[in-house]
Scaffold this motif. Structure first.
Motif, PDB file in Angstrom:
ATOM      1  N   PRO A  53      72.108 -42.870 -26.825  1.00  0.00           N
ATOM      2  CA  PRO A  53      72.336 -43.089 -28.257  1.00  0.00           C
ATOM      3  C   PRO A  53      71.470 -44.225 -28.780  1.00  0.00           C
ATOM      4  O   PRO A  53      71.272 -45.235 -28.096  1.00  0.00           O
ATOM      5  N   VAL A  54      70.944 -44.063 -29.986  1.00  0.00           N
ATOM      6  CA  VAL A  54      70.200 -45.133 -30.646  1.00  0.00           C
ATOM      7  C   VAL A  54      70.706 -45.259 -32.076  1.00  0.00           C
ATOM      8  O   VAL A  54      71.114 -44.278 -32.697  1.00  0.00           O
ATOM      9  N   GLY A  55      70.697 -46.475 -32.568  1.00  0.00           N
ATOM     10  CA  GLY A  55      71.135 -46.722 -33.934  1.00  0.00           C
ATOM     11  C   GLY A  55      70.090 -47.493 -34.685  1.00  0.00           C
ATOM     12  O   GLY A  55      68.929 -47.102 -34.719  1.00  0.00           O
ATOM     13  N   LEU A  56      70.499 -48.608 -35.272  1.00  0.00           N
ATOM     14  CA  LEU A  56      69.586 -49.475 -35.995  1.00  0.00           C
ATOM     15  C   LEU A  56      69.425 -50.774 -35.222  1.00  0.00           C
ATOM     16  O   LEU A  56      70.385 -51.290 -34.648  1.00  0.00           O
ATOM     17  N   ASP A  57      68.220 -51.314 -35.219  1.00  0.00           N
ATOM     18  CA  ASP A  57      68.017 -52.589 -34.546  1.00  0.00           C
ATOM     19  C   ASP A  57      68.364 -53.752 -35.482  1.00  0.00           C
ATOM     20  O   ASP A  57      68.831 -53.550 -36.607  1.00  0.00           O
ATOM     21  N   ALA A  58      68.149 -54.961 -35.016  1.00  0.00           N
ATOM     22  CA  ALA A  58      68.537 -56.148 -35.782  1.00  0.00           C
ATOM     23  C   ALA A  58      67.806 -56.263 -37.107  1.00  0.00           C
ATOM     24  O   ALA A  58      68.291 -56.921 -38.042  1.00  0.00           O
ATOM     25  N   ASP A  59      66.654 -55.614 -37.223  1.00  0.00           N
ATOM     26  CA  ASP A  59      65.875 -55.668 -38.452  1.00  0.00           C
ATOM     27  C   ASP A  59      66.164 -54.501 -39.383  1.00  0.00           C
ATOM     28  O   ASP A  59      65.530 -54.358 -40.427  1.00  0.00           O
ATOM     29  N   GLY A  60      67.105 -53.629 -38.987  1.00  0.00           N
ATOM     30  CA  GLY A  60      67.463 -52.502 -39.822  1.00  0.00           C
ATOM     31  C   GLY A  60      66.592 -51.276 -39.655  1.00  0.00           C
ATOM     32  O   GLY A  60      66.651 -50.341 -40.450  1.00  0.00           O
ATOM     33  N   TRP A  61      65.781 -51.252 -38.600  1.00  0.00           N
ATOM     34  CA  TRP A  61      64.944 -50.088 -38.312  1.00  0.00           C
ATOM     35  C   TRP A  61      65.692 -49.129 -37.395  1.00  0.00           C
ATOM     36  O   TRP A  61      66.567 -49.537 -36.636  1.00  0.00           O
ATOM     37  N   VAL A  62      65.318 -47.852 -37.458  1.00  0.00           N
ATOM     38  CA  VAL A  62      65.838 -46.906 -36.484  1.00  0.00           C
ATOM     39  C   VAL A  62      65.325 -47.315 -35.115  1.00  0.00           C
ATOM     40  O   VAL A  62      64.121 -47.462 -34.914  1.00  0.00           O
ATOM     41  N   ASP A  63      66.237 -47.515 -34.202  1.00  0.00           N
ATOM     42  CA  ASP A  63      65.852 -47.955 -32.872  1.00  0.00           C
ATOM     43  C   ASP A  63      65.265 -46.782 -32.089  1.00  0.00           C
ATOM     44  O   ASP A  63      65.332 -45.633 -32.520  1.00  0.00           O
ATOM     45  N   ALA A  64      64.706 -47.068 -30.958  1.00  0.00           N
ATOM     46  CA  ALA A  64      64.125 -46.050 -30.092  1.00  0.00           C
ATOM     47  C   ALA A  64      64.438 -46.420 -28.656  1.00  0.00           C
ATOM     48  O   ALA A  64      64.794 -47.569 -28.368  1.00  0.00           O
ATOM     49  N   PRO A  65      64.356 -45.476 -27.737  1.00  0.00           N
ATOM     50  CA  PRO A  65      64.596 -45.811 -26.330  1.00  0.00           C
ATOM     51  C   PRO A  65      63.618 -46.870 -25.844  1.00  0.00           C
ATOM     52  O   PRO A  65      62.529 -47.031 -26.411  1.00  0.00           O
ATOM     53  N   PRO A  66      63.959 -47.603 -24.804  1.00  0.00           N
ATOM     54  CA  PRO A  66      63.038 -48.613 -24.272  1.00  0.00           C
ATOM     55  C   PRO A  66      61.693 -47.986 -23.911  1.00  0.00           C
ATOM     56  O   PRO A  66      61.645 -46.996 -23.173  1.00  0.00           O
ATOM     57  N   PRO A  67      60.592 -48.516 -24.405  1.00  0.00           N
ATOM     58  CA  PRO A  67      59.288 -47.896 -24.166  1.00  0.00           C
ATOM     59  C   PRO A  67      58.854 -47.922 -22.718  1.00  0.00           C
ATOM     60  O   PRO A  67      58.019 -47.110 -22.300  1.00  0.00           O
ATOM     61  N   GLU A  68      59.413 -48.831 -21.922  1.00  0.00           N
ATOM     62  CA  GLU A  68      59.013 -48.898 -20.517  1.00  0.00           C
ATOM     63  C   GLU A  68      59.529 -47.721 -19.699  1.00  0.00           C
ATOM     64  O   GLU A  68      59.059 -47.485 -18.587  1.00  0.00           O
ATOM     65  N   ASP A  69      60.510 -46.987 -20.223  1.00  0.00           N
ATOM     66  CA  ASP A  69      60.996 -45.771 -19.553  1.00  0.00           C
ATOM     67  C   ASP A  69      60.356 -44.575 -20.247  1.00  0.00           C
ATOM     68  O   ASP A  69      60.753 -44.216 -21.352  1.00  0.00           O
ATOM     69  N   PRO A  70      59.344 -43.937 -19.647  1.00  0.00           N
ATOM     70  CA  PRO A  70      58.606 -42.896 -20.349  1.00  0.00           C
ATOM     71  C   PRO A  70      59.366 -41.588 -20.499  1.00  0.00           C
ATOM     72  O   PRO A  70      58.986 -40.754 -21.320  1.00  0.00           O
ATOM     73  N   ASN A  71      60.423 -41.383 -19.711  1.00  0.00           N
ATOM     74  CA  ASN A  71      61.138 -40.111 -19.761  1.00  0.00           C
ATOM     75  C   ASN A  71      62.561 -40.328 -20.267  1.00  0.00           C
ATOM     76  O   ASN A  71      63.547 -40.089 -19.578  1.00  0.00           O
ATOM     77  N   LEU A  72      62.662 -40.777 -21.515  1.00  0.00           N
ATOM     78  CA  LEU A  72      63.960 -41.054 -22.111  1.00  0.00           C
ATOM     79  C   LEU A  72      63.876 -40.775 -23.604  1.00  0.00           C
ATOM     80  O   LEU A  72      62.957 -41.228 -24.285  1.00  0.00           O
ATOM     81  N   ALA A  73      64.853 -40.002 -24.097  1.00  0.00           N
ATOM     82  CA  ALA A  73      64.925 -39.678 -25.518  1.00  0.00           C
ATOM     83  C   ALA A  73      66.132 -40.379 -26.127  1.00  0.00           C
ATOM     84  O   ALA A  73      67.025 -40.852 -25.426  1.00  0.00           O
ATOM     85  N   GLY A  74      66.161 -40.436 -27.446  1.00  0.00           N
ATOM     86  CA  GLY A  74      67.264 -41.075 -28.140  1.00  0.00           C
ATOM     87  C   GLY A  74      67.862 -40.172 -29.205  1.00  0.00           C
ATOM     88  O   GLY A  74      67.125 -39.516 -29.947  1.00  0.00           O
ATOM     89  N   TRP A  75      69.188 -40.129 -29.275  1.00  0.00           N
ATOM     90  CA  TRP A  75      69.897 -39.417 -30.342  1.00  0.00           C
ATOM     91  C   TRP A  75      70.320 -40.432 -31.391  1.00  0.00           C
ATOM     92  O   TRP A  75      70.976 -41.422 -31.067  1.00  0.00           O
ATOM     93  N   PHE A  76      69.948 -40.211 -32.655  1.00  0.00           N
ATOM     94  CA  PHE A  76      70.281 -41.131 -33.737  1.00  0.00           C
ATOM     95  C   PHE A  76      71.737 -40.945 -34.119  1.00  0.00           C
ATOM     96  O   PHE A  76      72.142 -39.905 -34.635  1.00  0.00           O
ATOM     97  N   THR A  77      72.549 -41.984 -33.883  1.00  0.00           N
ATOM     98  CA  THR A  77      73.996 -41.864 -33.980  1.00  0.00           C
ATOM     99  C   THR A  77      74.520 -41.778 -35.406  1.00  0.00           C
ATOM    100  O   THR A  77      75.684 -41.422 -35.605  1.00  0.00           O
ATOM    101  N   ALA A  78      73.699 -42.090 -36.410  1.00  0.00           N
ATOM    102  CA  ALA A  78      74.151 -41.961 -37.791  1.00  0.00           C
ATOM    103  C   ALA A  78      74.069 -40.523 -38.286  1.00  0.00           C
ATOM    104  O   ALA A  78      74.557 -40.218 -39.378  1.00  0.00           O
ATOM    105  N   ALA A  79      73.461 -39.642 -37.512  1.00  0.00           N
ATOM    106  CA  ALA A  79      73.404 -38.222 -37.845  1.00  0.00           C
ATOM    107  C   ALA A  79      74.443 -37.475 -37.012  1.00  0.00           C
ATOM    108  O   ALA A  79      75.148 -38.053 -36.182  1.00  0.00           O
ATOM    109  N   VAL A  80      74.545 -36.170 -37.231  1.00  0.00           N
ATOM    110  CA  VAL A  80      75.485 -35.355 -36.454  1.00  0.00           C
ATOM    111  C   VAL A  80      75.009 -35.229 -35.018  1.00  0.00           C
ATOM    112  O   VAL A  80      73.855 -35.523 -34.686  1.00  0.00           O
TER     113      VAL A  80
END
Length: 221
Positions: free
Chosen positions: A91-118
């Motif tokens: 799950p990913v949400g918003l970071d401290a700056d109010g941006w849509v967060d993303a999975p850690p870039p150091e893990d190349p095989n990881l996706a994120g589901w935006f929790t504010a959507a369905v």
């Protein structure tokens, strides 16, 4: 999209950000998926003209025989066989700056589901994001721009069901002219957007755009 319309899709036991907030963030915040280095001789594939949407294919009309809407259930894994994607989803949400967060870039095989959507398979538009590359090489959605209409996206969920989506359009949009409502608004039935960076790259600004795969639910198992 009115907040009342969004509220109709929410279950009482959970709350999501109002559409106005989501739209504002998504119009600008997906630039957060900017950790790609762009330092490789051959960049990621970009959508071909044959895969671009047209007015008929992006209206969100339901597909004949589409499966029933699924209840809320957090996604566990995303698979896109056409581009050899098989990745866990966090799950990913918003970071401290109010941006849509993303999975850690150091893990190349990881996706994120935006929790504010369905969640994928619910009525509405689910959003899955991931990096195109990192300093070491291609990442999870490096090949996203190579997808074609008819390719499948499978999302495994914590309730044991797998939602199967079919791609109906692939496009690349400039980040400074991103059509947030067109990409994220509910079409009245279960849809999915898979998003990564794309377009031109500069060291100063990173990738100029986002590649977006538009898909709709066609089955479950």
């Amino acid at each position: 999209m009115a907040a009342s319309e969004l509220a109709e899709e929410e279950e009482p036991r959970r709350k999501r950000a109002p559409w106005g907030v989501i739209a504002l963030v998504l119009l600008t915040g997906l630039a957060l998926i900017r950790n790609g280095s762009g330092e490789f001789d051959v960049g990621p594939p970009q959508p071909a003209s044959a895969a671009s949407s047209d007015s008929r294919r992006t209206t969100g009309d339901a597909v004949d025989g589409a499966s029933a809407v699924l209840p809320y259930s957090v996604p566990d894994r995303v698979r896109i066989p056409a581009i050899q994607v098989d990745a866990p989803v966090m799950p990913v949400g918003l970071d401290a700056d109010g941006w849509v967060d993303a999975p850690p870039p150091e893990d190349p095989n990881l996706a994120g589901w935006f929790t504010a959507a369905v969640t994928p398979g619910e009525k509405g538009t689910a959003v899955v994001v991931g990096h195109v590359d990192n300093a070491q090489g291609p990442a999870v959605f490096y090949g996203l721009g190579a997808l074609k209409q008819g390719n499948k996206v499978e999302v495994s969920r914590q309730d044991g069901k797998t939602a199967v989506f079919e791609i109906y359009a692939i496009e690349v949009f400039e980040k400074n002219d991103f059509p947030g409502d067109r990409v994220y608004a509910s079409k009245g039935h279960p849809e999915l957007r898979v998003i990564t960076c794309g377009g031109g790259f500069s060291e100063q600004n990173g990738y100029a755009g986002n590649v977006v795969a538009f898909a709709r639910l066609i089955g479950t198992r």
